[in-house]
Design an enzyme around this catalytic site. Structure first.
Site, mmCIF file in Angstrom:
data_model
loop_
_atom_site.group_PDB
_atom_site.id
_atom_site.type_symbol
_atom_site.label_atom_id
_atom_site.label_comp_id
_atom_site.label_asym_id
_atom_site.label_seq_id
_atom_site.Cartn_x
_atom_site.Cartn_y
_atom_site.Cartn_z
ATOM 1 N N ALA A 138 0.832 -1.215 0.000
ATOM 2 C CA ALA A 138 0.000 0.000 0.000
ATOM 3 C C ALA A 138 0.864 1.262 0.000
ATOM 4 O O ALA A 138 1.931 1.259 0.612
ATOM 5 C CB ALA A 138 -0.900 0.015 1.225
ATOM 6 N N GLY A 141 1.555 2.173 -5.454
ATOM 7 C CA GLY A 141 2.279 2.810 -6.567
ATOM 8 C C GLY A 141 3.165 1.831 -7.325
ATOM 9 O O GLY A 141 3.178 1.811 -8.562
ATOM 10 N N LYS A 142 3.865 0.988 -6.572
ATOM 11 C CA LYS A 142 4.798 0.077 -7.260
ATOM 12 C C LYS A 142 4.047 -1.085 -7.893
ATOM 13 O O LYS A 142 4.465 -1.613 -8.923
ATOM 14 C CB LYS A 142 5.908 -0.376 -6.316
ATOM 15 C CG LYS A 142 6.778 0.813 -5.928
ATOM 16 C CD LYS A 142 7.990 0.464 -5.151
ATOM 17 C CE LYS A 142 8.681 1.734 -4.685
ATOM 18 N NZ LYS A 142 7.884 2.532 -3.716
ATOM 19 N N CYS A 262 12.544 4.418 1.452
ATOM 20 C CA CYS A 262 12.615 5.837 1.066
ATOM 21 C C CYS A 262 13.279 6.650 2.173
ATOM 22 O O CYS A 262 12.883 7.770 2.456
ATOM 23 C CB CYS A 262 11.241 6.370 0.690
ATOM 24 S SG CYS A 262 10.009 6.112 1.960
HETATM 25 N N1 SAM Z 1 5.078 -0.215 -1.998
HETATM 26 C C1 SAM Z 1 4.180 0.859 -1.622
HETATM 27 C C2 SAM Z 1 3.982 1.766 -2.824
HETATM 28 O O1 SAM Z 1 4.854 1.822 -3.696
HETATM 29 O O2 SAM Z 1 2.925 2.410 -2.901
HETATM 30 C C3 SAM Z 1 4.692 1.623 -0.414
HETATM 31 C C4 SAM Z 1 4.973 0.716 0.767
HETATM 32 S S1 SAM Z 1 5.343 1.588 2.243
HETATM 33 C C5 SAM Z 1 6.964 2.088 1.996
HETATM 34 C C6 SAM Z 1 5.513 0.275 3.372
HETATM 35 C C7 SAM Z 1 4.208 -0.422 3.716
HETATM 36 O O3 SAM Z 1 4.493 -1.556 4.539
HETATM 37 C C8 SAM Z 1 3.214 0.420 4.517
HETATM 38 O O4 SAM Z 1 2.002 0.500 3.824
HETATM 39 C C9 SAM Z 1 3.043 -0.331 5.827
HETATM 40 O O5 SAM Z 1 1.720 -0.286 6.325
HETATM 41 C C10 SAM Z 1 3.398 -1.748 5.401
HETATM 42 N N2 SAM Z 1 3.818 -2.640 6.499
HETATM 43 C C11 SAM Z 1 4.320 -2.320 7.710
HETATM 44 N N3 SAM Z 1 4.599 -3.428 8.422
HETATM 45 C C12 SAM Z 1 4.273 -4.483 7.634
HETATM 46 C C13 SAM Z 1 4.323 -5.897 7.791
HETATM 47 N N4 SAM Z 1 4.769 -6.437 8.929
HETATM 48 N N5 SAM Z 1 3.907 -6.669 6.787
HETATM 49 C C14 SAM Z 1 3.470 -6.118 5.627
HETATM 50 N N6 SAM Z 1 3.386 -4.799 5.413
HETATM 51 C C15 SAM Z 1 3.785 -3.986 6.411
#
Ligand code: SAM
Length: 334
Positions: A138, A141-142, A262
């Protein structure tokens, strides 16, 4: 009148607790380069927004319009892996196209993003028919960018946070036609459980990990919350390593793994990857220095001391990043 996101950020205060903390750490880790990076990060009026065209609702008029406005395409054709179907336009000036509204039944024509976010996607070298896992997906985007590159046989988008999962579903609905959405699996697992749930299932895995998110943290409006985040920051590498361990389990032998964040923080970038490389004999670094050489017109990189890791740092006229990308391969032998 409604303000744009960057105008709202402009009106916001920089969070001093975060800036002071970054100042100490990053001037040590990045030397003089930090001064330029900091000036860009705290000045939203110079931020740039790339325009990723949606191949599922292609508009010739939009492309023409972008060219007229002085936008150019991101390194098309100059990388060994650059699918023609992915079209991303950049401007050297801080122009920002308006965001499109979500309308049920209408696909959006473009997605605004930090152009450096495409580097982890390109590093995955996705081919038609492959099974791919986006472990921390979430807002999506990717995932959207991956689908501009190829038609995977199976795409699994996972997100642990239920609110953000709804955002991810909405992104997929807004950009991807229904027949394709139907073959995308969306799950709400803790990513650390994925390896046991689906061992050796995937050809490619992307771990776009939860991290310090330097750009956002600098604008935290609640300084108590910001101070708490800073105090918990040293726990992030533990989570990142656990997510990577799970991703490695989910990856088939011979498969590719890309890790991205990031943040500029060495502890969440190079140190995490060194820990993984030191603890697995079947995980090999993949050289991506060529990618940095090819992209140097559009991005500025800081040295990482690794052949498998790149760090994009915001620079004048190239305000992209921070984005760390590391590429690893699981070998056939254990
Ligand atoms: N890849 C996404 C994009 O390009 O739109 C952005 C990802 S963001 C950097 C990292 C995501 O990892 C967040 O949405 C967060 O809620 C999720 N997250 C945090 N802990 C996690 C876990 N244990 N397992 C899976 N997702 C997790």
């Amino acid at each position: 009148m409604l303000k744009t996101k960057s105008e709202r950020k402009l009106a916001k205060q920089i969070c001093k607790v975060v800036l002071d903390h970054f100042e100490k750490q990053y001037s040590k880790e990045l030397g003089d380069a930090w001064n330029t990076i900091r000036d860009i990060l705290i000045t939203p009026s110079c931020w740039q927004y790339a325009v990723l065209l949606n191949r599922f609702n292609y508009s010739f008029e939009l492309e023409k319009d972008l060219r007229l406005k002085g936008y150019h395409t991101l390194l098309q054709g100059s990388l060994p892996y650059y699918p023609k179907s992915m079209k991303c336009y950049l401007s050297r000036t801080p122009d920002r196209m308006p965001s499109e509204r979500h309308q049920i039944g209408n696909l959006k024509k473009y997605y605004l993003l930090n152009a450096a976010s495409l580097l982890p996607v390109l590093a995955l070298e996705l081919r038609d028919g492959e099974k791919v896992l986006d472990l921390c997906a979430a807002p999506g985007g990717k995932s959207i960018a991956l689908l501009q590159c190829a038609y995977p046989g199976y795409l699994h988008c996972n997100e642990h946070d239920s609110l953000r999962l709804r955002w991810l579903r909405q992104t997929l609905e807004s950009f991807i036609p229904q027949p394709l959405v139907n073959v995308i699996k969306v799950s709400e697992l803790d990513g650390r459980e994925m390896g046991d749930a689906q061992p050796e299932m995937f050809d490619k895995v992307l771990v776009d990990a939860p991290c310090s998110n330097d750009r956002n943290w600098l604008f935290s409006s609640d300084s108590q919350k910001a101070a708490w985040r800073i105090s918990q920051r040293s726990n992030l590498p533990v989570l990142q390593i656990e997510l990577l361990r799970s991703a490695i389990k989910a990856l088939r032998p011979g498969g590719l793994l890309v890790y991205s964040t990031c943040t500029l923080s060495k502890a969440e970038n190079q140190d995490v990857i060194s820990e993984i490389l030191n603890s697995y004999s079947n995980i090999m670094p993949v050289d991506i220095k060529e990618m940095a050489r090819t992209c140097s017109q559009d991005f500025t990189f800081a040295p990482t001391g690794q052949e498998c890791g790149l760090l994009v740092i915001p620079d004048k006229g190239k305000a992209w990043g921070p984005m760390y990308v590391a590429k690893l391969k699981k070998s056939w032998t254990t």
